[in-house]
Design a protein around this motif. Structure first.
Motif, PDB file in Angstrom:
ATOM      1  N   UNK A 147       0.828  -1.200   0.000  1.00 42.66           N
ATOM      2  CA  UNK A 147       0.000   0.000   0.000  1.00 42.66           C
ATOM      3  C   UNK A 147       0.866   1.256   0.000  1.00 42.66           C
ATOM      4  N   UNK A 148       1.915   1.241   0.803  1.00 38.51           N
ATOM      5  CA  UNK A 148       2.824   2.391   0.872  1.00 38.51           C
ATOM      6  C   UNK A 148       3.519   2.621  -0.462  1.00 38.51           C
ATOM      7  N   UNK A 149       3.967   1.546  -1.080  1.00 43.46           N
ATOM      8  CA  UNK A 149       4.671   1.664  -2.351  1.00 43.46           C
ATOM      9  C   UNK A 149       3.729   2.135  -3.452  1.00 43.46           C
ATOM     10  N   UNK A 150       2.539   1.581  -3.500  1.00 39.97           N
ATOM     11  CA  UNK A 150       1.575   1.990  -4.529  1.00 39.97           C
ATOM     12  C   UNK A 150       1.241   3.477  -4.382  1.00 39.97           C
ATOM     13  N   UNK A 151       1.164   3.955  -3.163  1.00 36.77           N
ATOM     14  CA  UNK A 151       0.937   5.388  -2.950  1.00 36.77           C
ATOM     15  C   UNK A 151       2.119   6.206  -3.461  1.00 36.77           C
ATOM     16  N   UNK A 152       3.325   5.691  -3.211  1.00 27.73           N
ATOM     17  CA  UNK A 152       4.543   6.360  -3.668  1.00 27.73           C
ATOM     18  C   UNK A 152       4.614   6.420  -5.192  1.00 27.73           C
ATOM     19  N   UNK A 153       4.006   5.442  -5.858  1.00 22.74           N
ATOM     20  CA  UNK A 153       4.061   5.359  -7.310  1.00 22.74           C
ATOM     21  C   UNK A 153       3.145   6.353  -8.018  1.00 22.74           C
TER      22      UNK A 153
END
Length: 289
Positions: free
Chosen positions: A8-14
């Motif tokens: 979830x954190x990475x997808x937000x960062x993307x």
């Protein structure tokens, strides 16, 4: 196992990020799994900004523009041209056409380079040929390279090294930067085009942008630890992250990029560094800033 919190954190960062090296169909090779519109819809899952569709044997600029009109996706598709034989090799007119038409990147010869052909034809190649040579018998860049330099500089575009040899890539980048051309070192961790890290650093210090590829990790050409180390050595301002995916039997590009960022974060690469490499640097290469 990756935690849902991490994903979830990475997808937000993307969100708003870019992948400047994706292989899609239509293609001369049956190994491509998705077309541009399908990949754009996949990247919509994380509200991605866009990706650059790479074709070895023809310009991808027009098809990217058509896909943007018809895909229904918010993720933007960009194109470029690779200077293999089907576009005339080191053809400044092909470069001019690409960049004037909105293309974002010009790649030096890939599958038609002397370095690549030394390994023989790759799966899917449809003709036997002599290489597109970028250096002469004395190891000097041929005139056609300088013609390409001039056009790329005229449009403030970016010239990438493709699949030429490490020695040729270093020479090309050094001479290109001396002439004020925006240069990209591609595939420095691929087993056919490995450039030692200390040499990558020298080129980065000249202003060359260095492409780091998740596909090279998952295909075993570089370890995840060495990938993270190389990025820290070069510095976030000199690197952009790509997947080089789209082939059958490999992850979707959006999943590959997710895994790439997770892998780097697990090895101490900060969210700020990741954001710089997938957003700010890539956006600068796309001339969207």
């Amino acid at each position: 196992m990756k935690s849902s919190i991490m994903i979830s954190e990475i997808r937000s960062l993307m969100k708003g990020g870019y992948d400047l090296h994706v292989h899609n169909k239509p293609s001369h090779f049956d190994s491509r799994q998705w077309d541009d519109a399908e990949v754009a819809k996949q990247y919509d899952e994380c509200e991605f900004g866009g990706f650059l569709s790479k074709s070895h044997y023809d310009s991808s600029v027009a098809r990217a523009q058509v896909a943007n009109i018809n895909s229904g996706a918010k993720t933007q598709i960009y194109g470029g041209v690779t200077l293999n034989w089907p576009v005339g090799g080191l053809n400044p007119y092909a470069v001019e056409s690409c960049l004037k038409f909105g293309g974002k990147m010009v790649w030096m010869p890939t599958r038609d380079s002397a370095n690549c052909l030394a390994y023989g034809n790759m799966h899917g190649d449809f003709f036997d040929r002599n290489p597109v040579e970028v250096t002469d018998k004395n190891g000097k860049l041929v005139k056609g390279v300088y013609d390409v330099f001039d056009v790329v500089k005229k449009y403030n575009g970016w010239l990438a090294t493709g699949h030429i040899s490490p020695k040729e890539a270093v020479l090309l980048c050094t001479e290109g930067r001396a002439r004020g051309v925006n240069m990209i070192l591609t595939h420095p961790d691929w087993n056919r085009t490995i450039v030692p890290l200390e040499q990558q650093k020298k080129l980065a210090d000249m202003g060359v942008m260095v492409e780091k590829i998740w596909g090279n990790v998952i295909k075993g050409h570089i370890t995840a630890d060495d990938m993270a180390h190389s990025i820290c050595t070069l510095g976030k301002e000199h690197v952009f992250l790509v997947t080089d995916l789209g082939q059958k039997n490999w992850p979707r590009p959006v999943d590959g990029m997710t895994d790439f960022l997770i892998s780097l974060m697990e090895r101490g690469i900060s969210a700020d560094m990741l954001r710089t490499m997938i957003y700010e640097n890539s956006k600068m290469i796309l001339r969207e800033i």
